[in-house]
Design a protein around this motif. Structure first.
Motif, PDB file in Angstrom:
ATOM      1  N   GLY A 105       3.392  20.476  52.194  1.00 38.07           N
ATOM      2  CA  GLY A 105       4.206  21.316  51.327  1.00 38.07           C
ATOM      3  C   GLY A 105       4.923  22.454  52.017  1.00 38.07           C
ATOM      4  O   GLY A 105       5.559  23.295  51.355  1.00 38.07           O
ATOM      5  N   ARG A 155       7.165  29.655  51.271  1.00 37.21           N
ATOM      6  CA  ARG A 155       6.493  29.665  49.964  1.00 37.21           C
ATOM      7  C   ARG A 155       6.010  31.054  49.578  1.00 37.21           C
ATOM      8  O   ARG A 155       5.638  31.276  48.421  1.00 37.21           O
ATOM      9  CB  ARG A 155       5.336  28.674  49.961  1.00 37.21           C
ATOM     10  CG  ARG A 155       5.783  27.220  49.862  1.00 37.21           C
ATOM     11  CD  ARG A 155       4.627  26.259  49.870  1.00 37.21           C
ATOM     12  NE  ARG A 155       3.966  26.203  51.175  1.00 37.21           N
ATOM     13  CZ  ARG A 155       2.967  25.355  51.462  1.00 37.21           C
ATOM     14  NH1 ARG A 155       2.529  24.520  50.547  1.00 37.21           N
ATOM     15  NH2 ARG A 155       2.433  25.358  52.673  1.00 37.21           N
ATOM     16  N   VAL A 185      11.656  21.041  53.138  1.00 38.10           N
ATOM     17  CA  VAL A 185      10.422  21.059  52.358  1.00 38.10           C
ATOM     18  C   VAL A 185       9.604  19.816  52.704  1.00 38.10           C
ATOM     19  O   VAL A 185      10.026  18.678  52.463  1.00 38.10           O
ATOM     20  CB  VAL A 185      10.723  21.092  50.845  1.00 38.10           C
ATOM     21  CG1 VAL A 185       9.415  21.134  50.048  1.00 38.10           C
ATOM     22  CG2 VAL A 185      11.595  22.295  50.498  1.00 38.10           C
ATOM     23  N   HIS A 227      10.791  14.068  52.720  1.00 30.06           N
ATOM     24  CA  HIS A 227      11.029  15.506  52.654  1.00 30.06           C
ATOM     25  C   HIS A 227      12.107  15.801  51.603  1.00 30.06           C
ATOM     26  O   HIS A 227      12.791  14.895  51.103  1.00 30.06           O
ATOM     27  CB  HIS A 227      11.487  16.046  54.007  1.00 30.06           C
ATOM     28  CG  HIS A 227      10.438  16.016  55.071  1.00 30.06           C
ATOM     29  ND1 HIS A 227      10.196  17.075  55.921  1.00 30.06           N
ATOM     30  CD2 HIS A 227       9.548  15.047  55.436  1.00 30.06           C
ATOM     31  CE1 HIS A 227       9.226  16.777  56.760  1.00 30.06           C
ATOM     32  NE2 HIS A 227       8.821  15.538  56.500  1.00 30.06           N
ATOM     33  N   GLN A 240       7.424  24.919  53.711  1.00 26.04           N
ATOM     34  CA  GLN A 240       8.853  25.164  53.547  1.00 26.04           C
ATOM     35  C   GLN A 240       9.375  25.824  54.821  1.00 26.04           C
ATOM     36  O   GLN A 240       9.239  27.032  55.022  1.00 26.04           O
ATOM     37  CB  GLN A 240       9.104  26.038  52.321  1.00 26.04           C
ATOM     38  CG  GLN A 240       8.751  25.337  51.010  1.00 26.04           C
ATOM     39  CD  GLN A 240       9.042  26.170  49.774  1.00 26.04           C
ATOM     40  OE1 GLN A 240       9.589  27.266  49.865  1.00 26.04           O
ATOM     41  NE2 GLN A 240       8.672  25.664  48.605  1.00 26.04           N
ATOM     42  N   PRO A 256       4.084  17.057  49.851  1.00 26.23           N
ATOM     43  CA  PRO A 256       2.948  17.854  49.375  1.00 26.23           C
ATOM     44  C   PRO A 256       1.604  17.433  49.960  1.00 26.23           C
ATOM     45  O   PRO A 256       0.642  18.205  49.876  1.00 26.23           O
ATOM     46  CB  PRO A 256       2.986  17.652  47.864  1.00 26.23           C
ATOM     47  CG  PRO A 256       3.718  16.363  47.656  1.00 26.23           C
ATOM     48  CD  PRO A 256       4.717  16.298  48.760  1.00 26.23           C
ATOM     49  N   GLU A 257       1.522  16.237  50.503  1.00 26.54           N
ATOM     50  CA  GLU A 257       0.274  15.783  51.107  1.00 26.54           C
ATOM     51  C   GLU A 257       0.505  15.419  52.564  1.00 26.54           C
ATOM     52  O   GLU A 257       1.509  14.791  52.905  1.00 26.54           O
ATOM     53  CB  GLU A 257      -0.290  14.569  50.369  1.00 26.54           C
ATOM     54  CG  GLU A 257      -0.726  14.858  48.947  1.00 26.54           C
ATOM     55  CD  GLU A 257      -1.370  13.648  48.300  1.00 26.54           C
ATOM     56  OE1 GLU A 257      -2.572  13.407  48.540  1.00 26.54           O
ATOM     57  OE2 GLU A 257      -0.663  12.939  47.573  1.00 26.54           O
TER      58      GLU A 257
END
Length: 629
Positions: free
Chosen positions: A525, A464, A512, A572, A527, A515-516
């Motif tokens: 989140g 990221r 990826v 993912h 990467q 997000p949580e």
């Protein structure tokens, strides 16, 4: 007579007391330096011998032999190192054998092995001339002496001069030591019964230390200065600033070498005089050399999935030998480690955490039994060798496969709106970005230092940090509803054009995370790079035949990412990133045509528009070796 006898008895009784008389005080100006001190004390539980072993040309190589007291009928485990045999056998100045040797040696010496470390020819306490990764005898080496002959002569001496041994030898080592282990397999000594080369240096141009697919890796300058200079060795003395700026100020990698006075080091000259894959590199490629010899010594070649230095060599050796000799006694091991990580603790890497100490697991479950059944006296029969033993990251477990690669190639296509799909796009299009050599994409968040833990773990760095850069294209697939399991080397098929006459392309395959993540917020989140690799465009027609690119013409650039066993989990996403620099790990491509990028001048560095095609008759894709679980 009685008086004489009494006098003698009195003298005998007094003798110890006389011996304890305090010596005369030492002169204050007595020299305080002494010649030596033997730190291996009588109470040590081991024997540590230092010997000079003669080679066939009369050169003597410094060798340290270590074994537990009382050892007999013992197998020998040999490592040939440029990194100092004395230091390798004195990790701690202790009287316990496990403490003086590297941690990976403990299971062996605790089970009756003799451990041997040797300085390679020309380094540390060994005699002779040092040539880095000395070429095999042949067109590049007319001396008749190489690491194969030195290994042979060393083993011959050991089995004839160690009465504690049973006459069977195994060889092991990582990185440069992995290279010397592989070289021992060329015309091997009859006593050599097993080999475990780890993260071996195999082809310094194709994908190991010095170049990757033609792009030069600048950290090689530090290594050259550290290893080949007797007085003044060490990293290039640039200080502790941001190496991103340090290399930019020098303009080119050749300019950097000249600025810091290392351009005349023989090993630096050799690299700079051979920027393409000419016979200098081809004749040194160990995978090609071994493919010409029948493999008779059972071999476990291994590496880390995130090996930041030698990710190419191990799989290349496996592939080359199997192609030439399908029934060859060779297997591949891949663990979730950095370079040489199998020899340290393996609980995690960077932000990743695994199930237990994966390095210890592999050493005890695979390396030790691999040697035991071939080296021990009256050992039980060896288990059949699988093709590969690899650690499935994502689900964190070891897996055994009867073939490698174990997956079947399936294309993951780039699509419109920066998407990814396993279905070929129905339409066609392109995306573009401007690559500016004045502001190359960093391979790590700045400031950058190519050393320490940051260097060891850069391949698992959260990607990221490049978010928002207009010179990085990110293609992302839909949220997965079922796992995607890959085993093998993902293959890049990139259809691209440049407005310049040369260009680098970097492709990253990324997992990826959702997000949580309440259980592990650090991974929310995230990467995670699963494979990251570069290709220098001038070699699209052949690695030995660099040529300018035609501006605006679409080329099919093809190369492989490192071998992996990874599971992209439900929830993912899969991402593919494309960019044109990975700096300063790889030197900048000027993007205009110069015969050698080592000699590029400031005026040669120009902006270029890079165009990535997708769909239609130019379908860019990353071919994934997918397993049907």
């Amino acid at each position: 007579m009685r008086k004489v006898a009494a006098t003698l008895i009195a003298l005998l009784v007094a003798a110890p007391l006389l011996a304890q008389v305090t010596p005369a005080p030492l002169d204050p100006m007595t020299n305080d330096q002494v010649a030596s001190y033997d730190w291996v004390r009588p109470e040590a539980d081991y024997v540590r011998r230092e010997v000079m072993i003669p080679m066939r040309d009369g050169t003597k190589l410094f060798t340290v032999i270590v074994y537990r007291k009382g050892t007999k009928d013992a197998p020998i485990l040999l490592s040939r190192t440029p990194y100092n045999a004395t230091n390798s056998t004195s990790r701690n100045r202790s009287q316990k054998i496990e403490e003086i040797l590297p941690i990976m040696d403990a299971p062996f010496v605790d089970d009756g092995y003799i451990r041997v470390y040797q300085d390679v020819r020309g380094l540390n306490k060994s005699e002779g001339d040092y040539v880095m990764v000395r070429p095999v005898r042949g067109p590049l080496n007319k001396t008749g002496i190489d690491h194969s002959t030195d290994a042979y002569d060393t083993i011959d001496w050991l089995v004839k001069n160690l009465p504690e041994s049973n006459g069977k030898v195994g060889i092991i080592g990582s990185s440069y030591l992995g290279f010397t282990a592989l070289m021992a397999l060329i015309d091997p000594h009859p006593a050599l019964k097993a080999a475990v080369p780890q993260s071996p240096m195999v082809d310094g141009w194709m994908g190991d230390d010095w170049f990757h697919n033609g792009a030069f890796r600048t950290f090689g300058f530090d290594y050259a200065l550290q290893q080949t200079v007797k007085d003044g060795s060490g990293p290039v003395p640039v200080g502790l600033g941001d190496e991103y700026e340090t290399y930019l100020e020098a303009v080119s990698s050749g300019g950097f070498a000249r600025k810091w006075g290392i351009q005349d080091l023989p090993v630096v000259r050799k690299m700079m005089e051979h920027p393409a894959y000419d016979t200098y590199w081809q004749e040194q490629a160990v995978d090609k050399i071994l493919a010409k010899h029948k493999l008779t010594v059972p071999t476990l070649v291994m590496l880390g999935q995130w090996d930041q230095e030698d990710s190419y060599g191990g799989p290349a050796v496996y592939r080359a030998i199997k192609a030439a000799q399908p029934d060859a006694p060779i297997m591949l091991g891949i663990g979730p480690w950095r370079h040489s990580g199998a020899n340290y603790e393996g609980f995690g890497l960077g932000a990743l955490r695994f199930e237990g100490d994966t390095a210890l697991q592999f050493r005890l479950d695979w390396i030790k039994p691999f040697f035991d059944c071939r080296l021990k006296t009256n050992a039980p029969p060896c288990a059949p060798m699988p093709a590969a033993v690899t650690y499935a990251t994502g689900i964190n477990k070891w897996e055994v496969d009867a073939k490698w690669p174990a997956g079947t190639e399936q294309p993951l296509y780039l699509t419109g709106r920066f998407g990814l799909s396993f279905a070929k796009p129905t339409g066609a299009g392109s995306d573009s970005y401007i690559s500016d050599p004045a502001a190359p994409v960093p391979f790590l968040p700045r400031p950058i230092r190519m050393d320490g833990d940051v260097w060891r773990t850069w391949l698992v760095q959260d990607q990221r940090f490049v978010t928002g850069r207009t010179d990085v294209l990110s293609y992302t697939g839909s949220v997965l509803t079922k796992p995607v399991h890959i085993k093998g080397a993902p293959r890049v098929d990139l259809r691209a054009a440049t407005s310049g006459q040369d260009s680098d392309f970097v492709v990253k395959l990324i997992d990826v995370y959702p997000p949580e993540n309440g259980a592990n917020p650090a991974m929310a989140g995230y990467q995670l790079g699963i494979g990251i690799e570069i290709f220098r465009g001038r070699y699209v027609h052949g690695f030995a035949t660099p040529a300018p690119l035609e501006p605006g013409k679409t080329y099919a650039f093809g190369w492989s990412l490192p071998n992996v066993n990874h599971v992209f989990l439900p929830g993912h996403r899969i991402m593919v990133q494309i960019q044109s620099s990975l700096y300063p790990l790889y030197d900048r491509n000027p993007q205009s045509w110069v015969p050698s990028i080592f000699d590029a001048q400031a005026k040669d560095y120009v902006k270029a528009t890079q165009t990535i095609r997708w769909g239609g008759d130019q379908p860019s894709a990353v071919w994934l070796p997918v397993v049907k679980d």
